[in-house]
Design an enzyme around this catalytic site. Structure first.
Site, PDB file in Angstrom:
ATOM      1  N   HIS A  17      58.552 -18.670 -63.637  1.00  0.00           N
ATOM      2  CA  HIS A  17      59.601 -18.848 -64.643  1.00  0.00           C
ATOM      3  C   HIS A  17      60.904 -18.363 -64.025  1.00  0.00           C
ATOM      4  O   HIS A  17      61.006 -17.181 -63.676  1.00  0.00           O
ATOM      5  CB  HIS A  17      59.280 -18.026 -65.895  1.00  0.00           C
ATOM      6  CG  HIS A  17      57.955 -18.384 -66.508  1.00  0.00           C
ATOM      7  ND1 HIS A  17      57.833 -19.293 -67.533  1.00  0.00           N
ATOM      8  CD2 HIS A  17      56.687 -17.979 -66.211  1.00  0.00           C
ATOM      9  CE1 HIS A  17      56.548 -19.425 -67.857  1.00  0.00           C
ATOM     10  NE2 HIS A  17      55.831 -18.643 -67.070  1.00  0.00           N
ATOM     11  N   HIS A 195      50.536 -23.470 -70.425  1.00  0.00           N
ATOM     12  CA  HIS A 195      49.897 -22.162 -70.402  1.00  0.00           C
ATOM     13  C   HIS A 195      48.756 -22.197 -71.420  1.00  0.00           C
ATOM     14  O   HIS A 195      48.957 -22.595 -72.577  1.00  0.00           O
ATOM     15  CB  HIS A 195      50.878 -21.081 -70.841  1.00  0.00           C
ATOM     16  CG  HIS A 195      51.903 -20.692 -69.817  1.00  0.00           C
ATOM     17  ND1 HIS A 195      52.709 -21.588 -69.177  1.00  0.00           N
ATOM     18  CD2 HIS A 195      52.246 -19.461 -69.344  1.00  0.00           C
ATOM     19  CE1 HIS A 195      53.516 -20.921 -68.350  1.00  0.00           C
ATOM     20  NE2 HIS A 195      53.254 -19.634 -68.431  1.00  0.00           N
ATOM     21  N   GLU A 198      45.391 -17.524 -71.321  1.00  0.00           N
ATOM     22  CA  GLU A 198      45.935 -16.276 -70.762  1.00  0.00           C
ATOM     23  C   GLU A 198      45.525 -15.181 -71.763  1.00  0.00           C
ATOM     24  O   GLU A 198      44.618 -14.399 -71.487  1.00  0.00           O
ATOM     25  CB  GLU A 198      47.464 -16.376 -70.618  1.00  0.00           C
ATOM     26  CG  GLU A 198      48.137 -15.088 -70.143  1.00  0.00           C
ATOM     27  CD  GLU A 198      49.673 -15.164 -70.180  1.00  0.00           C
ATOM     28  OE1 GLU A 198      50.234 -16.037 -70.864  1.00  0.00           O
ATOM     29  OE2 GLU A 198      50.313 -14.306 -69.519  1.00  0.00           O
ATOM     30  N   ASP A 276      54.523 -15.810 -61.508  1.00  0.00           N
ATOM     31  CA  ASP A 276      54.852 -15.854 -62.941  1.00  0.00           C
ATOM     32  C   ASP A 276      56.282 -15.364 -63.224  1.00  0.00           C
ATOM     33  O   ASP A 276      57.195 -16.182 -63.339  1.00  0.00           O
ATOM     34  CB  ASP A 276      53.815 -15.065 -63.746  1.00  0.00           C
ATOM     35  CG  ASP A 276      53.638 -15.552 -65.179  1.00  0.00           C
ATOM     36  OD1 ASP A 276      54.256 -16.565 -65.545  1.00  0.00           O
ATOM     37  OD2 ASP A 276      52.858 -14.930 -65.928  1.00  0.00           O
TER      38      ASP A 276
HETATM   39  N1  HPA Z   1      53.300 -16.311 -70.448  1.00  0.00           N
HETATM   40  C1  HPA Z   1      53.809 -17.036 -71.450  1.00  0.00           C
HETATM   41  N2  HPA Z   1      55.098 -17.305 -71.549  1.00  0.00           N
HETATM   42  C2  HPA Z   1      55.929 -16.855 -70.609  1.00  0.00           C
HETATM   43  C3  HPA Z   1      55.460 -16.105 -69.565  1.00  0.00           C
HETATM   44  C4  HPA Z   1      54.077 -15.824 -69.475  1.00  0.00           C
HETATM   45  O1  HPA Z   1      53.593 -15.151 -68.556  1.00  0.00           O
HETATM   46  N3  HPA Z   1      56.549 -15.822 -68.795  1.00  0.00           N
HETATM   47  C5  HPA Z   1      57.615 -16.395 -69.363  1.00  0.00           C
HETATM   48  N4  HPA Z   1      57.248 -17.022 -70.476  1.00  0.00           N
HETATM   49 ZN    ZN Z   2      53.851 -18.085 -67.089  1.00  0.00          ZN
END
Ligand code: HPA
Ligand code: ZN
Length: 333
Positions: A17, A195, A198, A276
């Site tokens: 990001h 995503h 997670e 990340d």
């Molecule tokens: N996860 C979800 N959203 C995000 C992340 C992450 O690690 N980093 C920036 N936005």
């Molecule tokens: Zn991310």
């Protein structure tokens, strides 16, 4: 074991990001330049605040930091600084997320963000020989209409955009909330990633595949809770963009020694290594490789397989992919 020069190893980074590369030094300098008030008196205070309980506690700090970014020049400097840092880490190709809704909701026009980032990406190509792709990440804590407005702005502005992603707070915001946004983006020719898995359950990975038709899963580590899902991901060669130091900092796992990176590889998944939000999580991509080599005993063969996976899983065309894979062959011979 441990003989591969990790910084010299050619690699791609696929889960990054750009707003998460804002180091405290730059954040405070930009805030001062722009007359923006931040909750930190100095760099040490900012770093001290980077202790997180979970994803949401990180996102609160991350979105606050974004407030320092105002002008096109700010986005240029942010992006070029990342590329220089990545270059030192042997990154040859980067696929980079940006979060336009965060900025648009603060009154920063889409074009200011996009033009600043893309002019740095162009300079990265000519001055650092790093190729790059840009992925517009939709904020899943906001509603689908807001996501559509981000696409409206992106398509009205034009310019080179390769993909659409889905990030921000996962719990309670399942992929299917964004079916229409992703269908439109794919119809316009964007590649899709999300995503999932997670903090959210394995069912979110399945939904990202079935309802959003994504080609890669960002994180995805919780797939290990569902054997049938692991089999599907292996069979269909769906890449996972794994971010080990992020998972430790956001308490997805307790310690790096507990990280399933090696298990994921040994289950036959197409695993890649990524940083990340490196300014917040204590390390860039080589730090992630090193942590896994040291704590999990990744072998040289596994490290090379991961580096190859980063190019295989990229959205590069076949010719560029073959070029980079040959660079890894040359590196090992
Ligand atoms: N996860 C979800 N959203 C995000 C992340 C992450 O690690 N980093 C920036 N936005
Ligand atoms: Zn991310």
């Amino acid at each position: 074991m441990g003989r591969v020069n990790l910084a010299a190893l050619p690699k791609a980074e696929l889960h990054l990001h750009i707003e998460g590369t804002l180091e405290p030094e730059m954040m405070l300098a930009l805030a001062e330049r722009n007359g923006v008030q931040l909750p930190y008196p100095d760099v040490d205070a900012a770093r001290a605040a980077y202790v997180f309980e979970d994803l949401q506690s990180f996102l609160d700090v991350y979105y606050a930091g974004c407030g320092a970014l105002v002008t096109e020049q700010d986005f240029y400097e942010l992006t070029f600084a990342y590329l220089e840092r990545a270059h030192a880490d042997g990154v040859r190709h980067a696929e980079i997320f940006f979060d336009p809704q965060t900025h648009m909701d603060r009154g920063i026009p889409y074009g200011v963000v996009f033009d600043g980032i893309t002019s740095a990406l162009r300079d990265g190509r000519t001055r650092l020989a790093i190729t790059s792709h840009l992925i517009l990440a939709i904020l899943r804590h906001l509603d689908a209409e807001s996501g559509m407005r981000a696409l409206d702005a992106a398509f009205a502005h034009g310019g080179e955009l390769v993909g659409i992603g889905l990030d921000s707070g996962e719990r309670g915001n399942p992929p299917e909330k964004f079916v229409d946004v992703f269908a439109r983006a794919r119809a316009e020719g964007l590649r899709a990633v999300a995503h999932a898995g997670e903090e959210g359950p394995p069912a979110y990975i399945t939904s990202a595949l079935d309802t959003l038709h994504v080609e890669r899963i960002d994180h995805g580590v919780r797939c290990l809770e569902d054997d049938a899902l692991v089999e599907r991901l292996v069979r269909d060669k769906v890449p996972l963009t794994v971010c080990p130091l992020s998972n430790v900092r956001l308490r997805v796992v307790d310690r790096i020694e507990d990280h399933p990176f090696r298990t994921l590889l040994e289950r036959g998944l197409v695993v890649t290594m990524n940083s990340d939000d490196p300014a917040y999580f204590g390390g860039y991509v080589v730090d992630n490789y090193r942590a896994c080599v040291d704590a999990l005993g990744l072998t040289d063969a596994q490290v090379l397989e991961v580096a190859r996976n980063t190019f295989r899983a990229s959205f590069l065309d076949d010719r560029a992919r073959a070029h980079y894979l040959a660079e890894i062959d040359a590196f090992t011979s």
